[in-house]
Design a protein around this motif. Structure first.
Motif, PDB file in Angstrom:
ATOM      1  N   MET A 141       0.817  -1.220   0.000  1.00  0.00           N
ATOM      2  CA  MET A 141       0.000   0.000   0.000  1.00  0.00           C
ATOM      3  C   MET A 141       0.845   1.262   0.000  1.00  0.00           C
ATOM      4  SD  MET A 141      -3.138  -0.793   2.595  1.00  0.00           S
ATOM      5  CE  MET A 141      -4.229  -2.204   2.322  1.00  0.00           C
ATOM      6  N   PHE A 142       1.954   1.251   0.762  1.00  0.00           N
ATOM      7  CA  PHE A 142       2.717   2.472   0.954  1.00  0.00           C
ATOM      8  C   PHE A 142       4.080   2.447   0.274  1.00  0.00           C
ATOM      9  CE2 PHE A 142      -0.121   2.248   4.735  1.00  0.00           C
ATOM     10  CZ  PHE A 142      -0.920   3.326   4.389  1.00  0.00           C
ATOM     11  N   ARG A 143       4.259   1.489  -0.643  1.00  0.00           N
ATOM     12  CA  ARG A 143       5.436   1.429  -1.501  1.00  0.00           C
ATOM     13  C   ARG A 143       6.734   1.398  -0.699  1.00  0.00           C
ATOM     14  NH1 ARG A 143       4.074   4.746  -7.075  1.00  0.00           N
ATOM     15  NH2 ARG A 143       2.050   3.758  -7.413  1.00  0.00           N
ATOM     16  N   LEU A 144       6.776   0.505   0.251  1.00  0.00           N
ATOM     17  CA  LEU A 144       7.980   0.267   1.032  1.00  0.00           C
ATOM     18  C   LEU A 144       8.624  -1.036   0.590  1.00  0.00           C
ATOM     19  CD1 LEU A 144       6.602   1.205   4.556  1.00  0.00           C
ATOM     20  CD2 LEU A 144       8.300   2.486   3.256  1.00  0.00           C
ATOM     21  N   PRO A 145       9.937  -1.179   0.755  1.00  0.00           N
ATOM     22  CA  PRO A 145      10.577  -2.441   0.391  1.00  0.00           C
ATOM     23  C   PRO A 145      10.102  -3.562   1.306  1.00  0.00           C
ATOM     24  CG  PRO A 145      12.113  -1.022   1.559  1.00  0.00           C
ATOM     25  CD  PRO A 145      10.894  -0.194   1.269  1.00  0.00           C
ATOM     26  N   ALA A 146      10.164  -4.770   0.836  1.00  0.00           N
ATOM     27  CA  ALA A 146       9.720  -5.914   1.630  1.00  0.00           C
ATOM     28  C   ALA A 146      10.491  -5.971   2.949  1.00  0.00           C
ATOM     29  CB  ALA A 146       9.931  -7.208   0.849  1.00  0.00           C
ATOM     30  N   ALA A 147       9.738  -6.207   4.031  1.00  0.00           N
ATOM     31  CA  ALA A 147      10.341  -6.261   5.359  1.00  0.00           C
ATOM     32  C   ALA A 147      11.007  -7.606   5.594  1.00  0.00           C
ATOM     33  CB  ALA A 147       9.274  -6.009   6.422  1.00  0.00           C
ATOM     34  N   ARG A 148      12.094  -7.582   6.351  1.00  0.00           N
ATOM     35  CA  ARG A 148      12.762  -8.807   6.796  1.00  0.00           C
ATOM     36  C   ARG A 148      12.506  -8.943   8.289  1.00  0.00           C
ATOM     37  NH1 ARG A 148      18.153  -8.195   6.668  1.00  0.00           N
ATOM     38  NH2 ARG A 148      18.013  -5.938   6.418  1.00  0.00           N
ATOM     39  N   ILE A 149      11.827 -10.008   8.685  1.00  0.00           N
ATOM     40  CA  ILE A 149      11.410 -10.138  10.076  1.00  0.00           C
ATOM     41  C   ILE A 149      11.734 -11.523  10.630  1.00  0.00           C
ATOM     42  CG2 ILE A 149       9.048 -10.769   9.386  1.00  0.00           C
ATOM     43  CD1 ILE A 149       8.109  -9.320  11.968  1.00  0.00           C
ATOM     44  N   GLN A 150      12.177 -11.539  11.872  1.00  0.00           N
ATOM     45  CA  GLN A 150      12.428 -12.766  12.612  1.00  0.00           C
ATOM     46  C   GLN A 150      11.602 -12.700  13.889  1.00  0.00           C
ATOM     47  OE1 GLN A 150      16.265 -12.853  14.414  1.00  0.00           O
ATOM     48  NE2 GLN A 150      16.066 -14.921  15.233  1.00  0.00           N
ATOM     49  N   VAL A 151      10.967 -13.807  14.265  1.00  0.00           N
ATOM     50  CA  VAL A 151      10.177 -13.876  15.490  1.00  0.00           C
ATOM     51  C   VAL A 151      10.808 -14.893  16.430  1.00  0.00           C
ATOM     52  CG1 VAL A 151       7.921 -14.356  16.508  1.00  0.00           C
ATOM     53  CG2 VAL A 151       8.063 -13.209  14.291  1.00  0.00           C
ATOM     54  N   VAL A 152      11.087 -14.458  17.663  1.00  0.00           N
ATOM     55  CA  VAL A 152      11.708 -15.313  18.675  1.00  0.00           C
ATOM     56  C   VAL A 152      10.609 -15.794  19.622  1.00  0.00           C
ATOM     57  CG1 VAL A 152      13.398 -15.435  20.545  1.00  0.00           C
ATOM     58  CG2 VAL A 152      13.855 -14.017  18.517  1.00  0.00           C
ATOM     59  N   THR A 153      10.395 -17.093  19.671  1.00  0.00           N
ATOM     60  CA  THR A 153       9.288 -17.665  20.445  1.00  0.00           C
ATOM     61  C   THR A 153       9.772 -18.454  21.656  1.00  0.00           C
ATOM     62  OG1 THR A 153       9.266 -19.622  19.028  1.00  0.00           O
ATOM     63  CG2 THR A 153       7.828 -17.799  18.394  1.00  0.00           C
ATOM     64  N   THR A 154      10.992 -18.194  22.102  1.00  0.00           N
ATOM     65  CA  THR A 154      11.562 -18.938  23.231  1.00  0.00           C
ATOM     66  C   THR A 154      10.639 -18.901  24.447  1.00  0.00           C
ATOM     67  OG1 THR A 154      13.770 -18.337  22.445  1.00  0.00           O
ATOM     68  CG2 THR A 154      13.587 -19.161  24.707  1.00  0.00           C
ATOM     69  N   LEU A 155      10.047 -17.756  24.728  1.00  0.00           N
ATOM     70  CA  LEU A 155       9.193 -17.602  25.911  1.00  0.00           C
ATOM     71  C   LEU A 155       7.740 -17.923  25.614  1.00  0.00           C
ATOM     72  CD1 LEU A 155      10.685 -14.246  27.251  1.00  0.00           C
ATOM     73  CD2 LEU A 155      11.185 -16.559  28.053  1.00  0.00           C
ATOM     74  N   ALA A 156       7.270 -17.576  24.440  1.00  0.00           N
ATOM     75  CA  ALA A 156       5.845 -17.723  24.120  1.00  0.00           C
ATOM     76  C   ALA A 156       5.483 -19.111  23.633  1.00  0.00           C
ATOM     77  CB  ALA A 156       5.438 -16.687  23.070  1.00  0.00           C
ATOM     78  N   GLY A 157       6.458 -19.904  23.217  1.00  0.00           N
ATOM     79  CA  GLY A 157       6.154 -21.198  22.630  1.00  0.00           C
ATOM     80  C   GLY A 157       6.083 -21.095  21.124  1.00  0.00           C
ATOM     81  N   ALA A 158       6.419 -22.166  20.451  1.00  0.00           N
ATOM     82  CA  ALA A 158       6.580 -22.125  18.991  1.00  0.00           C
ATOM     83  C   ALA A 158       5.317 -22.470  18.225  1.00  0.00           C
ATOM     84  CB  ALA A 158       7.699 -23.082  18.583  1.00  0.00           C
ATOM     85  N   GLY A 159       4.157 -22.542  18.897  1.00  0.00           N
ATOM     86  CA  GLY A 159       2.938 -22.999  18.237  1.00  0.00           C
ATOM     87  C   GLY A 159       2.546 -22.177  17.025  1.00  0.00           C
ATOM     88  N   SER A 160       2.434 -20.843  17.170  1.00  0.00           N
ATOM     89  CA  SER A 160       2.020 -19.964  16.060  1.00  0.00           C
ATOM     90  C   SER A 160       2.931 -18.749  16.042  1.00  0.00           C
ATOM     91  CB  SER A 160       0.563 -19.537  16.229  1.00  0.00           C
ATOM     92  OG  SER A 160      -0.296 -20.644  16.262  1.00  0.00           O
ATOM     93  N   PRO A 161       4.146 -18.884  15.560  1.00  0.00           N
ATOM     94  CA  PRO A 161       5.117 -17.790  15.663  1.00  0.00           C
ATOM     95  C   PRO A 161       4.721 -16.527  14.910  1.00  0.00           C
ATOM     96  CG  PRO A 161       5.933 -19.524  14.219  1.00  0.00           C
ATOM     97  CD  PRO A 161       4.710 -20.062  14.893  1.00  0.00           C
ATOM     98  N   TRP A 162       3.902 -16.669  13.848  1.00  0.00           N
ATOM     99  CA  TRP A 162       3.567 -15.496  13.031  1.00  0.00           C
ATOM    100  C   TRP A 162       2.265 -14.836  13.462  1.00  0.00           C
ATOM    101  CZ3 TRP A 162       7.783 -14.199  10.839  1.00  0.00           C
ATOM    102  CH2 TRP A 162       8.673 -15.175  10.367  1.00  0.00           C
TER     103      TRP A 162
END
Length: 464
Positions: A141-162
């Protein structure tokens, strides 16, 4: 794109002759809105066809709600970049390249689901989305470059990281707006982190330890009143922050959304106090403002203290601020007019009002919601991005920046590097506790600190 070029030749009201500024204001704002919203592209590169409204603005296909349309209640990313002096840096290639910014956020509950395909979730219901889809839609929508994202689930659990809730989405999209080339990293706290004071304090410490590891900048939007922490926990938090200061990691926290009080987070009474981790002297504390004037203005006009109180009822929040009960005044605050013998909060500020906030995109099913960001987590995200810009500009991590912020603010460059917020207050009434908060004024104040940034001046000064 001619409108964008016009903005670049005259980035602020101070840089423009008064007549030229007034002449360009509305026309540039309208053109920027069209550039940012109409005819935008999805992440796949395909054009998103929209439906024109009576105002001439277009809503991208598949959008269920759009706060950029009249009555306007949010700002497109391009406008914030101009208002806070970010665009000139991006034009010079200072875009966060090589930097990592980490967001500490609470994971949504396992039962949280995407909003309906046709309506937003009702009040009180916390939905969840796929943050990868949110960022892709936002970038398209706002013409930004694709984001690079990492999600750390050590505390929350790996069930649904996204799976992500509103605040995680808004914070990452604001950071991505400010530093589009930086790597994004999210550390998720367990979904039950806010269920009790014991959970909240323990999880905050564990999350802080993870968030400040392996990053250049860490921003913490989850705040909690000082009285909830034991002496041992306060000591532990400060020890973590001392360690990362030695590693040149900048830590930023929102000052809280309850004015002169900490929130009644667990069914207890509010307390007149500031919140951790913002009140720790090793943290850059970010308060909240409301951008005034035409919400689509392409130039900075003015700001006031964010305060959503209406009839003594806090409807949307107010910039957290005041003085610590735990920490004595740090050396960098010595001699600041209006300071007390204790650590004053916040240090700086930025837009936090949902009636004028950053536009962020939240997805569900085949629909998208363009929504206004709110709270001091939004201003902390702005400052998190700015610190990554300063790191890149300096070619090294600046780390603990509070002394430098105060040196600049107390010097001759103050009114060029900062927008001094002199109107409004964070005074709220919280029955049965009563009134609490502070009035804004010239220079530093316990509602907005030194004010909001003019990044094109502040970032080079910090880097120097």
């Amino acid at each position: 794109m001619a409108a964008l070029q016009a903005v670049r030749t005259c980035e602020s009201r101070r840089a423009c002759p008064e007549g030229a500024w007034r002449a360009r204001l509305l026309t540039t704002a309208l053109l920027l809105s069209v550039v940012s919203v109409a005819g935008c592209t999805e992440s796949s590169g395909a054009t998103a066809h929209g439906t024109a409204t009576a105002s001439g603005t277009a809503t991208p296909a598949g959008v269920a709600s759009d706060c950029l349309l009249p009555p306007i209640s949010c700002n497109a990313p391009a406008l914030f970049r101009v208002e806070y002096g970010i665009q000139p840096l991006l034009d010079r290639g200072i875009d966060g390249r090589g930097e990592t910014v980490t967001v500490l956020a609470v994971a949504p509950s396992p039962g949280a689901s995407s909003p309906s395909a046709t309506v937003a979730p009702p009040p009180g219901v916390t939905p969840a989305s796929d943050i990868r889809q949110d960022l892709a839609a936002f970038d398209g929508m706002f013409r930004l470059p694709a984001a690079r994202i990492q999600v750390v689930t050590t505390l929350a659990g790996a069930g649904s990281p996204w799976k992500a809730a509103y605040e995680e989405v808004q914070d990452t999209e604001i950071v991505h707006t400010v530093v589009p080339a930086a790597a994004l990293r999210v550390v998720l706290l367990p979904p039950n982190a806010r269920d009790s004071a014991a959970n909240a304090t323990a999880d905050m410490l564990a999350g802080l330890r993870l968030a400040v590891s392996g990053t250049d900048v860490a921003l913490i939007s989850f705040s909690l009143g000082e009285h909830y922490f034991t002496k041992a926990q306060v000591t532990q938090m400060h020890s973590i922050l001392l360690g990362v200061a030695a590693q040149h990691v900048t830590v930023i926290a929102g000052s809280g959304d309850n004015g002169g009080f900490s929130g009644a987070d667990f069914g207890d009474a509010a307390v007149k106090e500031v919140s951790l981790p913002a009140s720790d002297p090793l943290v850059l504390a970010a308060g909240g403002t409301t951008l005034n004037g035409n919400l689509s203005a392409a130039f900075y006009i003015s700001e006031t203290v964010w305060n959503g109180q209406a009839g003594f009822v806090l409807t949307s929040g107010a910039s957290g601020g005041g003085f610590s009960h735990l920490y004595a005044r740090p050396a960098y605050q010595d001699g600041v007019p209006g300071i007390s013998t204790m650590r004053g909060v916040p240090d700086v500020a930025g837009e936090a009002d949902q009636e004028s906030g950053w536009a962020f995109v939240f997805t569900g099913g085949s629909k998208k919601w363009i929504m206004p960001a709110s709270g001091t987590s939004a201003s902390a995200s702005l400052w998190g991005g700015l610190m990554a810009l300063a790191d890149q500009y300096a070619h090294h991590d600046l780390g603990f920046v509070n002394p430098a912020i105060y040196r600049i603010a107390r010097g001759s460059s103050y009114h060029r590097a900062f927008h001094d917020i002199t109107t409004g207050s964070n005074i709220v009434n919280t029955p049965p506790v009563g009134m609490g908060g502070y009035q804004a004024g010239p220079g530093w104040d316990p509602a907005t600190g030194w004010g909001s940034p003019d990044a094109q001046v502040l970032v080079p000064l910090l880097a120097a």
